[in-house]
Design a protein around this motif. Sequence first.
Motif, PDB file in Angstrom:
ATOM      1  N   SER A 160       1.095  -1.215  -0.004  1.00  0.00           N
ATOM      2  CA  SER A 160       0.263  -0.036   0.047  1.00  0.00           C
ATOM      3  C   SER A 160       0.915   1.287  -0.098  1.00  0.00           C
ATOM      4  CB  SER A 160      -0.918   0.174   0.823  1.00  0.00           C
ATOM      5  OG  SER A 160      -0.292  -0.266   2.739  1.00  0.00           O
ATOM      6  N   ILE A 161       1.870   1.082   0.580  1.00  0.00           N
ATOM      7  CA  ILE A 161       2.426   2.553   0.499  1.00  0.00           C
ATOM      8  C   ILE A 161       3.474   2.790  -0.915  1.00  0.00           C
ATOM      9  CG2 ILE A 161       5.059   3.328   1.609  1.00  0.00           C
ATOM     10  CD1 ILE A 161       4.772   2.395   4.146  1.00  0.00           C
ATOM     11  N   GLU A 162       3.951   1.383  -1.675  1.00  0.00           N
ATOM     12  CA  GLU A 162       4.902   1.685  -2.869  1.00  0.00           C
ATOM     13  C   GLU A 162       3.517   2.443  -3.481  1.00  0.00           C
ATOM     14  OE1 GLU A 162       7.483   1.049  -3.188  1.00  0.00           O
ATOM     15  OE2 GLU A 162       8.085   0.222  -0.887  1.00  0.00           O
ATOM     16  N   GLN A 185       1.054   4.140  -2.847  1.00  0.00           N
ATOM     17  CA  GLN A 185       0.711   6.004  -2.092  1.00  0.00           C
ATOM     18  C   GLN A 185       2.216   6.266  -3.339  1.00  0.00           C
ATOM     19  OE1 GLN A 185      -0.285   6.169   2.089  1.00  0.00           O
ATOM     20  NE2 GLN A 185      -0.954   3.844   2.086  1.00  0.00           N
ATOM     21  N   ILE A 186       2.868   5.583  -3.025  1.00  0.00           N
ATOM     22  CA  ILE A 186       4.398   6.439  -3.350  1.00  0.00           C
ATOM     23  C   ILE A 186       3.625   7.487  -5.177  1.00  0.00           C
ATOM     24  CG2 ILE A 186       6.635   6.487  -4.227  1.00  0.00           C
ATOM     25  CD1 ILE A 186       6.624   5.301  -1.622  1.00  0.00           C
ATOM     26  N   LEU A 187       3.171   6.231  -5.579  1.00  0.00           N
ATOM     27  CA  LEU A 187       2.966   5.870  -6.907  1.00  0.00           C
ATOM     28  C   LEU A 187       2.246   6.815  -7.830  1.00  0.00           C
ATOM     29  CD1 LEU A 187       3.540   2.494  -8.355  1.00  0.00           C
ATOM     30  CD2 LEU A 187       5.176   3.752  -8.444  1.00  0.00           C
ATOM     31  N   PHE A 204       1.325   9.202  -5.690  1.00  0.00           N
ATOM     32  CA  PHE A 204       2.390  11.097  -5.241  1.00  0.00           C
ATOM     33  C   PHE A 204       2.503  11.494  -6.671  1.00  0.00           C
ATOM     34  CE2 PHE A 204       6.360  12.892  -4.986  1.00  0.00           C
ATOM     35  CZ  PHE A 204       5.794  13.803  -4.401  1.00  0.00           C
ATOM     36  N   HIS A 205       3.621  10.103  -7.683  1.00  0.00           N
ATOM     37  CA  HIS A 205       4.069  10.426  -8.718  1.00  0.00           C
ATOM     38  C   HIS A 205       3.237  11.035 -10.128  1.00  0.00           C
ATOM     39  CE1 HIS A 205       8.719  10.340  -6.924  1.00  0.00           C
ATOM     40  NE2 HIS A 205       8.405   8.890  -6.561  1.00  0.00           N
ATOM     41  N   ARG A 232       1.901  14.144  -9.734  1.00  0.00           N
ATOM     42  CA  ARG A 232       3.111  15.326  -9.636  1.00  0.00           C
ATOM     43  C   ARG A 232       3.443  15.396 -11.676  1.00  0.00           C
ATOM     44  NH1 ARG A 232       8.961  14.624  -7.830  1.00  0.00           N
ATOM     45  NH2 ARG A 232       8.959  13.057  -9.136  1.00  0.00           N
ATOM     46  N   PRO A 245      -2.864  15.187   4.073  1.00  0.00           N
ATOM     47  CA  PRO A 245      -1.578  13.693   3.695  1.00  0.00           C
ATOM     48  C   PRO A 245      -2.092  12.865   4.985  1.00  0.00           C
ATOM     49  CG  PRO A 245      -1.079  15.499   3.957  1.00  0.00           C
ATOM     50  CD  PRO A 245      -2.303  16.029   4.142  1.00  0.00           C
TER      51      PRO A 245
END
Length: 262
Positions: free
Chosen positions: A205-207, A209-211, A213-214, A217, A261
């Motif tokens: 899930s963290i991975e 969320q990082i994707l 974010f990108h 952006r 966030p």
Amino acid sequence: MATGRTHRPATRSRGIPEATVARLPLYLRALTALSERSVPTVSSEELAAAAGVNSAKLRKDFSYLGSYGTRGVGYDVEYLVYQISRELGLTQDWPVVIVGIGNLGAALAGYGGFASRGFRVAALIDADPAMTGRPVAGIPVQHSDDLERIIEQDGVSIGVIATPAGVAQQVCDRLVAAGVTSILNFAPTVLSVPDGVDVRKVDLSIELQILAFHEQRKAGEDAGADGDAEHTPAVVPPAPRGGAVGGGRKGPDGDVPAVMPA
């Protein structure tokens, strides 16, 4: 063949930085692909591109292994496969126990990459009595009451936790008390372990969320490019009727966005 309980990788004693250790599996994966295609040598630039790092960093990493390649020739693929495998401890037999045989645990049990990289699934453990004896990926599931006996019997030093978060720490404590010194944690929680025990956490899930974010952006940059002629900001959210930016609510310090966030 040696087991994981009596032999530990040599990386720490050789002073190899953790960042370098984290990149060694990337190099090994790229080298293994080259080996399977019978490629005898590879340049630092080619290998770095295949591993997704820059060539200067790769050469620095390999200097810790005492491998510098040959000018005009490059690196010997088969020798590097052996050298990195040895440094990572993959030339040994590492019995692994997987605790928690739900959907994720069952998928891990059936992952063929373990055996090819020196990891042998010694046992599958679950607390559900209905699972006991049921074969998963050809391995019968054993009850969690037998966890300590199994670890001792099979010389297990690596444990994989794929349980719900609420019981992960309890499972971790039992693994450590039974002699496990390395844990791969898939449970969505942070584990507390004593000194001398290594934990690697995998949180999908963290991975994601990082994707996300990108992706957000990139969307903002595209919007900024479209409105550049008017010199508008990259992202301008529409003002809601209630006056709070982003459709949020009124907070003690002013307007609060609808999505905060974590």
